[in-house]
Design a protein around this motif. Structure first.
Motif, short mmCIF file in Angstrom:
data_model
loop_
_atom_site.label_atom_id
_atom_site.label_comp_id
_atom_site.label_asym_id
_atom_site.label_seq_id
_atom_site.Cartn_x
_atom_site.Cartn_y
_atom_site.Cartn_z
N ALA A 23 23.97 -62.72 -62.89
CA ALA A 23 24.82 -63.88 -62.59
C ALA A 23 25.12 -64.67 -63.87
O ALA A 23 26.26 -65.15 -64.06
CB ALA A 23 24.15 -64.77 -61.56
N LYS A 24 24.13 -64.82 -64.73
CA LYS A 24 24.35 -65.52 -66.00
C LYS A 24 25.33 -64.76 -66.89
O LYS A 24 26.18 -65.36 -67.55
CB LYS A 24 23.01 -65.71 -66.73
N GLY A 26 27.69 -62.75 -65.82
CA GLY A 26 29.00 -62.91 -65.21
C GLY A 26 29.64 -64.23 -65.57
O GLY A 26 30.84 -64.30 -65.90
N GLN A 27 28.87 -65.29 -65.52
CA GLN A 27 29.39 -66.61 -65.89
C GLN A 27 29.82 -66.63 -67.35
O GLN A 27 30.89 -67.18 -67.68
CB GLN A 27 28.33 -67.69 -65.64
N ALA A 28 29.01 -66.03 -68.22
CA ALA A 28 29.37 -65.97 -69.65
C ALA A 28 30.64 -65.17 -69.87
O ALA A 28 31.48 -65.54 -70.69
CB ALA A 28 28.20 -65.37 -70.44
N CYS A 29 30.81 -64.09 -69.13
CA CYS A 29 32.01 -63.26 -69.26
C CYS A 29 33.26 -64.02 -68.82
O CYS A 29 34.32 -63.88 -69.43
CB CYS A 29 31.87 -61.99 -68.44
N ARG A 30 33.13 -64.82 -67.77
CA ARG A 30 34.29 -65.58 -67.28
C ARG A 30 34.64 -66.74 -68.20
O ARG A 30 35.81 -67.02 -68.43
CB ARG A 30 34.01 -66.11 -65.87
N GLU A 31 33.63 -67.42 -68.73
CA GLU A 31 33.87 -68.66 -69.45
C GLU A 31 33.99 -68.49 -70.96
O GLU A 31 34.65 -69.31 -71.62
CB GLU A 31 32.75 -69.66 -69.14
N SER A 155 27.13 -58.34 -61.54
CA SER A 155 27.81 -59.64 -61.52
C SER A 155 29.15 -59.58 -60.82
O SER A 155 29.66 -60.60 -60.34
CB SER A 155 28.01 -60.16 -62.96
N TYR A 248 37.48 -61.09 -66.51
CA TYR A 248 36.64 -61.13 -67.70
C TYR A 248 37.55 -60.80 -68.88
O TYR A 248 37.93 -59.65 -69.09
CB TYR A 248 35.51 -60.09 -67.62
#
Length: 328
Positions: A23-24, A26-31, A155, A248
């Protein structure tokens, strides 16, 4: 804004906390499109030996380094290039380097078929340890790549082996060792160690030395990605951008010229198999096309063909003097 740091040890160990780590990621990939990883378990002594031998190689005379020049690597696209010979967006980079890939002997079927970017590596005779250290390091980072991609798959709500089964059972491995020489520049200089660009493949796993210089563009702001001890920097490539429909994004990045010391950089490009066609993941919403904001003004979502065809068009622009060696 700071690029997030993610401990991937639970993914490496396949523990119950793997989903939290995913999950972390995934968040890094999006942001961000970038994140540090720790807990990777790549041997520190192996990393140190790689740095030591790389410094020894770049300290050799140009005559000795040119004994393994890229022209000698032919269609395998391996070997050394001096400063100014690699281009980004048509401009010479202020760096020298060595290109490596998966070690394949002359009896390998892909080599017999003369498939570009496949073949033997070139190693300096004056540093006999170099070959084993480079290949051991590549083997270790390859396993890290599989683990991180498992996290990315989770993710996205996919089976952890989604990428392995479709794209990376036999990935294209491209490893580089770059040396950015100490360069005294005035404030108005437009020279860069590497100019603005995105990476072409799935995932880049970068080892930095302690000099710094890497920068990432987040929206309209460039931020530094400083070295962190025993970490690697991961970033998304164009193919993951394509697969996720832009959810992403592959993120623009560059390297500043250094003034105080030479800078070593060790990017490992974990790419799809040369012959696969990269397709969008079913069920993900298509994002707005960002071609007008991209450095090359090209869409990563529209090309037709295999990953190998996509990559060859790109690399022929990086070394135009060698493009006849690899284009098919």
């Amino acid at each position: 804004m700071e690029v997030p740091i993610i401990d991937i040890a639970p993914l490496v160990d396949k523990s119950q906390k793997s989903s939290q780590v995913a999950a972390k990621i995934g968040q890094a990939c999006r942001e961000y499109g970038f994140f540090y990883i720790t807990g990777h378990r790549v041997d520190k002594s192996l990393q140190a030996k790689l740095v030591e031998l790389s410094r020894k190689f770049f300290a050799l005379s140009l005559e000795n380094k040119m004994k393994i020049k890229m022209l000698n690597g032919g269609i395998a696209w391996r070997g050394y290039f001096p400063c100014g010979e690699e281009l980004t967006s048509g401009k010479p980079d202020v760096k020298e380097g060595i290109y490596f890939g998966e070690e394949l002997d002359d009896e390998n079927e892909l080599v017999r078929q003369k498939i570009p970017l496949h073949g033997k590596n070139l190693f300096p005779e004056l540093l006999p340890e170099f070959s084993s250290v480079v290949l051991d390091y590549m083997s270790s980072i390859l396993q890290v790549g599989h683990v991180v991609l498992e996290g990315i798959a989770i993710s996205l709500g996919l089976d952890k082996d989604y990428f392995y089964e479709r794209y990376t059972r036999q990935p294209l491995q491209l490893f580089r060792i770059f040396n950015y020489p100490a360069t005294k520049l005035d404030k108005n200089s437009s020279m860069w160690g590497v100019g603005e660009h995105t990476d072409y493949g799935l995932l880049t796993i970068l080892k930095q030395d302690n000099c710094g210089g890497l920068q990432v563009k987040l929206k309209t702001e460039w931020i530094d990605v400083p070295p962190i001890d025993d970490s690697f920097v991961c970033n998304i490539g164009d193919m993951l951008d394509r697969m996720t429909g832009g959810l992403y994004r592959s993120t623009l990045h560059r390297v500043k010229c250094q003034t105080r010391a030479d800078r070593l950089s060790f990017p490992f490009f974990f790419d799809p198999n040369f012959f696969v066609q990269v397709k969008k993941i079913d069920g993900l919403e298509e994002q707005k096309d960002d071609r007008n904001q991209r450095w090359d003004l090209e869409s990563v979502h529209e090309f037709q063909g295999t990953y190998g065809q996509y990559l060859l068009k790109k690399v022929s622009k990086v070394f135009p003097q060698l493009k006849d060696n690899v284009l098919i």
